[in-house]
Design a protein around this motif. Structure first.
Motif: not given
Length: 414
Positions: A52-56
């Motif tokens: 989620v943090a890397f917007r994957i």
């Protein structure tokens, strides 16, 4: 189930997706991250957050990747089994049976008790409540504990193949496949039944040949049991299983049963919540997001393209691949990864059943093959140490024989 798709990602995000996916599955395979105290649930949490943090995985899409019926079913079954444990059902019922059998039948009794309980309840929790009891029995009967602990682990794995509620990976498959509880049981129940006899044969051959097993079972006292406390859980379990067979969605039926058991004047809710394996629930949620991120990054699609060259449509080839993956990364992560293959098969119904059969029975190959095995090994400490070879020398023939029978049976009923 959401559609398999890949979304365009910048190179940095794509590299991050591969790194997170590989690192997470490395921990699932090894049981912990080298040099750090990160276990499987921890790796699932970290991997999910990183996706989620890397917007994957986009935050607003995260909930779509989580299969809530599976989570609800697993949580509800944990509450139901926990209630049975707290009222003393497992301890009393197994010891009641043992007192009425000849000592020579102790081993098959442990195998079939673990298998039958695991067929209708969650095998991980069955192992958790059976191990201390079996240790107490063999200690009082002055028997070597190793074969009986192996009987709990292998018997629960084999028995759990019979139904959707037998183990976590079957719950996943039941949710994604849409196969009914009754259909699942009619196809895989015979595999579990014959498998338990094969399990008994291997353990007897390995440990019991030529041994004198004369023991005074009469000296074992029955634990006290309050039948007024047992009546309600038994009625609820009977109704829940009847609902499964009648075709009620398993998650809904199990949730109704768990809710009914929470309406009580005798059991402290706190004690019941302590029976829930929260780490396993967290592991599932994190795993859904990790595999969801792998789908968004196109990792799963690339694996599917590669798999097409392996002729996985063949039942025997697919079974071997499932067995290998289940022992590399454990069966639940393996099912999460391989579930995307099945809808594209010529006979998805058969492939789902093969995935359930192979991933469950493969759990008997090594200690790390299933969570149930790890629970038995860890719970038995420090009383008994079960090493890799202690397990593998019986796990290998049990896995080989049961999977060969499972393959033959599915080929016949296809």
């Amino acid at each position: 189930m959401h559609e398999l798709r890949a979304i365009p990602l910048p190179d940095v995000n794509l590299i991050a997706a591969y790194s997170i996916f590989i690192a997470s599955y490395l921990v699932f395979a090894l049981g912990k991250f080298p040099g750090l105290k990160i276990d499987r649930p921890g790796a699932a949490i970290i991997g999910a957050v990183a996706m989620v943090a890397f917007r994957i995985v986009r935050p607003h899409d995260a909930l779509h990747f989580i299969d809530f019926p599976t989570i609800v079913l697993l949580f509800s079954m944990m509450l139901i089994v926990g209630n049975l444990h707290l009222v003393g059902f497992f301890e009393w019922s197994v010891e009641f049976i043992l007192r009425r059998l000849k000592p020579a039948y102790l081993l098959p009794t442990v195998i079939f008790a673990s298998g039958v309980f695991s067929a209708f309840l969650v095998n991980d929790i069955v192992c958790l409540v059976m191990v201390p009891f079996v240790l107490a029995i063999v200690r009082r009967m002055k028997l070597e504990p190793l074969p009986y602990l192996l009987a709990v682990a292998t018997g629960s794995n084999v028995g759990s193949v019979a139904t959707i509620t037998g183990n976590p990976q079957n719950m996943l498959i039941g949710s994604f496949s849409g196969i009914t509880y009754r259909d699942f049981f009619l196809h895989l129940g015979p595999v579990a039944f014959v498998g338990l006899y094969l399990n008994w044969a291997v353990l007897h051959w390995a440990f019991m040949r030529g041994r004198d097993r004369a023991v005074r079972v009469e000296s074992i006292p029955l634990p006290p049991l309050d039948f007024s406390r047992l009546a309600k859980p038994m009625v609820v379990v009977a109704v829940v299983i009847a609902g499964f067979v009648a075709g009620v969605p398993p998650a809904l039926m199990a949730a109704l049963g768990a809710a009914a058991l929470l309406i009580t004047r005798t059991i402290e809710p706190r004690k019941l919540y302590q029976e829930v394996d929260w780490g396993l629930l967290v592991f599932f949620v994190g795993l859904f997001l990790i595999v969801g991120g792998a789908e968004d990054a196109g990792i799963v699609a690339r694996l599917l393209t590669l798999a097409r060259h392996w002729n996985l449509q063949r039942l025997d080839v697919f079974t071997v691949v499932v067995v290998v993956f289940s022992n590399l990364v454990s069966n639940v992560p393996a099912v999460m990864l391989l579930k995307s293959l099945v809808p594209g098969f010529a006979n998805p119904h058969l492939a789902w059943l093969a995935l359930a059969m192979a991933s469950t029975l493969a759990g008997n190959l090594t200690i790390t093959g299933s969570v149930a095995n790890i629970i038995v090994v860890e719970t038995a400490k420090p009383d008994v140490h079960i090493g890799f070879w202690d397990y593998f020398r019986v796990g290998f023939p049990i896995t080989l024989l049961t999977i060969l029978f499972g393959l033959t049976w599915l080929a016949l009923v296809r």
